[in-house]
Design a protein around this motif. Structure first.
Motif, PDB file in Angstrom:
ATOM      1  N   GLY A 278      90.720 -27.530  33.429  1.00 28.50           N
ATOM      2  CA  GLY A 278      89.281 -27.645  33.638  1.00 28.50           C
ATOM      3  C   GLY A 278      88.453 -26.592  32.940  1.00 28.50           C
ATOM      4  O   GLY A 278      88.961 -25.712  32.228  1.00 28.50           O
ATOM      5  N   ARG A 279      87.141 -26.686  33.186  1.00 29.06           N
ATOM      6  CA  ARG A 279      86.193 -25.800  32.522  1.00 29.06           C
ATOM      7  C   ARG A 279      85.016 -25.532  33.451  1.00 29.06           C
ATOM      8  O   ARG A 279      84.520 -26.443  34.126  1.00 29.06           O
ATOM      9  N   ILE A 280      84.558 -24.269  33.495  1.00 23.92           N
ATOM     10  CA  ILE A 280      83.383 -23.886  34.260  1.00 23.92           C
ATOM     11  C   ILE A 280      82.368 -23.334  33.264  1.00 23.92           C
ATOM     12  O   ILE A 280      82.684 -22.379  32.526  1.00 23.92           O
TER      13      ILE A 280
ATOM     14  N   VAL B 230      76.488 -23.559  38.140  1.00 27.19           N
ATOM     15  CA  VAL B 230      77.578 -23.790  37.193  1.00 27.19           C
ATOM     16  C   VAL B 230      77.813 -25.289  37.058  1.00 27.19           C
ATOM     17  O   VAL B 230      77.434 -26.084  37.933  1.00 27.19           O
ATOM     18  N   LEU B 231      78.449 -25.665  35.967  1.00 30.06           N
ATOM     19  CA  LEU B 231      78.916 -27.026  35.746  1.00 30.06           C
ATOM     20  C   LEU B 231      80.436 -26.990  35.690  1.00 30.06           C
ATOM     21  O   LEU B 231      81.016 -26.197  34.938  1.00 30.06           O
TER      22      LEU B 231
ATOM     23  N   GLY C 111      80.121 -32.009  33.218  1.00 28.20           N
ATOM     24  CA  GLY C 111      80.734 -31.754  34.504  1.00 28.20           C
ATOM     25  C   GLY C 111      79.766 -31.883  35.665  1.00 28.20           C
ATOM     26  O   GLY C 111      78.603 -32.252  35.499  1.00 28.20           O
ATOM     27  N   LEU C 112      80.260 -31.557  36.865  1.00 26.12           N
ATOM     28  CA  LEU C 112      79.468 -31.660  38.088  1.00 26.12           C
ATOM     29  C   LEU C 112      78.763 -30.341  38.376  1.00 26.12           C
ATOM     30  O   LEU C 112      79.314 -29.261  38.158  1.00 26.12           O
TER      31      LEU C 112
ATOM     32  N   ALA D 182      84.099 -26.104  44.268  1.00 27.21           N
ATOM     33  CA  ALA D 182      84.754 -27.228  43.597  1.00 27.21           C
ATOM     34  C   ALA D 182      86.252 -26.966  43.580  1.00 27.21           C
ATOM     35  O   ALA D 182      86.695 -25.824  43.384  1.00 27.21           O
ATOM     36  N   ARG D 183      87.017 -28.014  43.793  1.00 26.29           N
ATOM     37  CA  ARG D 183      88.481 -27.935  43.733  1.00 26.29           C
ATOM     38  C   ARG D 183      88.994 -29.020  42.800  1.00 26.29           C
ATOM     39  O   ARG D 183      88.458 -30.131  42.778  1.00 26.29           O
TER      40      ARG D 183
END
Length: 333
Positions: free
Chosen positions: A179-181, A206-207, A218-219, A227-228
């Protein structure tokens, strides 16, 4: 790090050889004879191994290179797999040659700063070259690269708390597992164990995406949200942070387990252990555990679990401790 028993010319030759072996060992046509020759060279002197490890760090950075279309057309490279090999080779050479690195920086291929940090036996506070502050939990490792169009962190293992300097034109991207933040300036925590990742946002926004290969940014998380995600997840799971959340207790040297099932508690514990603890079966995993523990003394917790829970310890063939539930006798009526 220069070994003063070598001249500068000899040291440069070792660096060049390490770069050569890094590229050859990642090549699809690398032969068994070449791999044997590499091992002989690596083992010939400790500095050889150190320089090769440094090259692997650069290779890891180059593995995430973007491919700007303008840059591709400027050098006449077709958008195909050879780009990856070219990019990594260019990164290794350019980071060794300041003039070439300047060109790579302007094209957005290469960073003008690269840092590597580890925390072993103590929580560690570090400052990135952009001014951002990071706290590393025990057993954590990350790299930071500053590119022309973005700042990029790879959390290789463990946990980190970020206080990112604000720069809307220069986004800050953390890669954790798949993933990515993505942020511009904020405070947040990233916990990673094996293929599990949890992001807790304290301030800012953050996304989060669970798969960096997917399209879209992203969310969106707001403060007091988390987020998990796990490897293979199409999208992260978003939720409010509980009022009694203790996920940042590690910054004070503590691990707080709030009556968690062992299946949820063990990943938090295993992050600190050389040999992760397993459960023998589903019923054992449902047993609950609570308490406040010193993160430096969690090996002692494992040995004491049979004293506080209805379990006993065994070892599997890999040497991991295994918790087995003790069958509860039903009182006779």
């Amino acid at each position: 790090m220069t070994d003063h028993s070598f001249s500068q010319a000899q040291y440069d030759a070792i660096t060049d050889t390490a770069a050569h072996w890094c590229m050859r060992l990642h090549a699809v046509d690398c032969t068994a004879e070449e791999r044997l020759a590499f091992e002989q060279w690596r083992d010939a002197h400790p500095l050889h191994a150190l320089e090769y490890e440094a090259m692997l760090d650069i290779w890891d950075v180059a593995g995430h290179l973007s491919r700007p279309e303008s840059a591709v057309s400027a050098v006449g490279i077709k958008p195909a797999k050879p780009w990856r090999t070219f990019g990594m080779a260019a990164a290794i050479c350019a980071l060794a040659l300041p003039l070439a690195a300047y060109t790579g920086w302007n094209l957005g291929w290469l960073p003008n700063a690269h840092q590597h940090f580890e925390a072993t036996d103590n929580v560690r506070q570090v400052t990135l070259s952009d001014g951002s502050q990071v706290e590393l939990n025990l057993g954590s490792e990350l790299t930071f690269s500053n590119y022309k169009d973005q700042r990029r962190v790879t959390l290789k293992k463990g946990e980190a708390f970020f206080n990112v300097s604000h720069d809307p034109q220069h986004p800050f991207i953390v890669r954790a597992a798949d993933g990515r933040i993505r942020v511009t300036g904020t405070r947040f925590n990233v916990w990673m164990y094996e293929d599990q990742v949890r992001v807790n946002l304290i301030e800012g926004s953050v996304l989060v995406t669970s798969n960096s290969d997917l399209s879209g940014e992203g969310l969106h998380l707001e403060p007091d949200m988390q987020a998990r995600y796990r490897h293979g997840d199409f999208s992260p799971q978003i939720s409010q942070t509980c009022a009694n959340d203790h996920s940042l207790a590690w910054r004070s040297g503590k691990l707080v387990l709030d009556d968690l099932a062992l299946t949820d508690a063990l990943p938090l514990i295993n992050r600190y252990l050389n040999k992760p603890v397993m459960v023998a079966d589903h019923s054992t995993g449902l047993i609950r555990l609570g308490g406040i523990y010193n993160i430096k003394e969690l090996n002692n917790l494992v040995a004491s679990l049979p004293k506080v829970l209805p379990v006993y310890l065994t070892r599997n063939k890999e040497g991991n401790p295994v918790l087995n539930s003790i069958a509860q006798q039903v009182p006779k009526s």
